[in-house]
Design an enzyme around this catalytic site. Structure first.
Site, short mmCIF file in Angstrom:
data_model
loop_
_atom_site.label_atom_id
_atom_site.label_comp_id
_atom_site.label_asym_id
_atom_site.label_seq_id
_atom_site.Cartn_x
_atom_site.Cartn_y
_atom_site.Cartn_z
N CYS A 12 -2.49 -4.83 10.12
CA CYS A 12 -1.05 -4.57 10.26
C CYS A 12 -0.87 -3.29 11.08
O CYS A 12 -1.83 -2.56 11.34
CB CYS A 12 -0.41 -4.41 8.88
N HIS A 40 -9.88 -0.82 3.02
CA HIS A 40 -10.83 -1.56 2.19
C HIS A 40 -11.56 -2.57 3.05
O HIS A 40 -11.29 -3.77 3.00
CB HIS A 40 -10.11 -2.22 1.02
N HIS A 72 -1.86 4.70 2.98
CA HIS A 72 -1.10 4.69 1.71
C HIS A 72 -0.35 6.00 1.47
O HIS A 72 0.50 6.07 0.61
CB HIS A 72 -2.03 4.58 0.50
N CYS A 94 1.28 5.47 6.84
CA CYS A 94 2.06 4.46 7.57
C CYS A 94 3.54 4.87 7.60
O CYS A 94 4.09 5.27 6.56
CB CYS A 94 1.91 3.11 6.88
N HIS A 122 -1.73 2.68 -8.11
CA HIS A 122 -1.96 2.59 -6.66
C HIS A 122 -1.62 3.92 -6.00
O HIS A 122 -0.59 4.53 -6.31
CB HIS A 122 -1.09 1.46 -6.07
N GLU A 124 -0.35 4.70 -3.20
CA GLU A 124 0.99 4.77 -2.58
C GLU A 124 2.06 5.07 -3.64
O GLU A 124 2.95 5.90 -3.45
CB GLU A 124 1.34 3.45 -1.87
N SER A 218 -10.93 -5.91 -0.67
CA SER A 218 -9.54 -5.76 -0.22
C SER A 218 -8.64 -6.67 -1.04
O SER A 218 -8.80 -7.89 -1.03
CB SER A 218 -9.45 -6.12 1.27
N ASN A 220 -5.46 -7.34 -0.62
CA ASN A 220 -4.55 -8.21 0.15
C ASN A 220 -5.31 -9.39 0.75
O ASN A 220 -4.79 -10.50 0.84
CB ASN A 220 -3.73 -7.41 1.18
FE1 F3S Z 1 0.61 -2.14 6.74
FE2 F3S Z 1 2.22 -0.10 6.63
FE3 F3S Z 1 3.05 -2.44 5.91
S1 F3S Z 1 0.05 -0.09 6.14
S2 F3S Z 1 1.25 -3.46 5.08
S3 F3S Z 1 2.46 -1.87 7.98
S4 F3S Z 1 3.46 -0.54 4.87
#
Ligand code: F3S
Length: 279
Positions: A12, A40, A72, A94, A122, A124, A218, A220
């Site tokens: 992402c 991860h 995070h 991010c 977590h 974040e 990971s 996700n």
């Molecule tokens: Fe990736 Fe940022 Fe969304 S790390 S999952 S673009 S909050």
């Protein structure tokens, strides 16, 4: 055998940005450490290590002069501690997480009890809570509506861990509404996760087998694998092409490929190339 890649897959925006910032530091010959693994993904962590970017599990383990904060984010106290030690900082938080941190602080400043919808342990979420507390707010974390306490001082504001689903946010908002509480909702959900999950689910319905690429550690990627395994006749979660077994694809006409939000493009290509070599 036809190979189809999901329309939305792989690293992402926030992960790619963190990776780029870390690799830039390595190119500039800086000896840096990430506070916790940058993502991860064992292959990426090993690649960074080779490039001089190692992992420090805590600030006490930092022995260089440059610290990279991962996507995070961290608590404001951690940031202050890094700077007060005289260390330099690359903040790869991010931008979507930064937005959520600001929303938590704004709600707290305006006198709200801040309800954070997310996983309590977590990193974040720890950061979101810390930003709200620093701004003088009462904070509570709930993973679902069932975890809302009996009494919640009003006014109430809601902020959401970026990777949570909209259904979870709606569930908590509706539960508060049934008690006559009208919360201020800051929708800080990032759609990257949901888009990857939707694309994987759509593709899994049309194929004979799905390959999901990304770290076994990971969450996700593991969730993507679970979604694919519900629908595709066969599903495999791999980190590298070496984990693919040719016999697992015998009789397959169409194979779908997807990858978690922490999987960079080169890892996806390596797996796709191996599958294509068998087609
Ligand atoms: Fe990736 Fe940022 Fe969304 S790390 S999952 S673009 S909050």
């Amino acid at each position: 055998m036809k190979i189809i890649e999901a329309r939305c897959a792989g690293a992402c925006y926030g992960v790619q940005r963190a990776l780029d910032l870390a690799l830039e530091a390595a190119d500039a010959d800086r000896k840096a450490q990430t506070l916790g693994p940058l993502i991860h993904n064992p292959q990426v962590v090993a690649k960074l290590e080779q490039a001089g970017i190692s992992v420090a599990d805590s600030l006490d383990e930092v022995d260089g002069d440059l610290v990279i904060i991962r996507s995070h984010g961290v608590t404001p106290e951690t940031k202050e501690a890094i700077l007060s030690k005289g260390l330099s900082l690359i903040d790869a938080t991010c931008p979507h997480v930064v937005r959520a941190q600001r929303a938590a602080a704004d709600l707290a400043r305006s006198g709200c009890t801040v309800v954070v919808v997310g996983e309590e342990s977590h990193p974040e979420v720890e950061g979101l809570c810390a930003y709200a507390r620093q701004a003088g707010g009462r904070v509570l974390v709930v993973a679902s509506a069932d975890e809302l306490p009996e009494a919640i001082p009003e006014p109430v504001g809601i902020v959401v861990q970026t990777t949570q689903s909209r259904a979870k946010l709606d569930e908590v908002t509706a539960a508060l509404g049934r008690r006559g509480i009208r919360p201020i909702v800051k929708d800080t959900i990032c759609t990257a996760t949901a888009m990857r999950q939707q694309a994987a689910a759509d593709l899994a319905r049309r194929v004979d087998a799905m390959v999901v690429i990304g770290g076994h550690n990971s969450s996700n990627t593991t969730r993507l694998y679970e979604i694919c395994a519900q629908t595709a006749p066969r599903a495999y979660h791999v980190e590298t092409p070496g984990e693919l077994r040719r016999e697992d694809f015998e009789g397959c006409d169409i194979v779908g490929v997807t990858a978690g939000a922490s999987t960079p493009e080169d890892q996806i290509s390596a797996v796709v190339d191996r599958l294509r070599s068998w087609s």
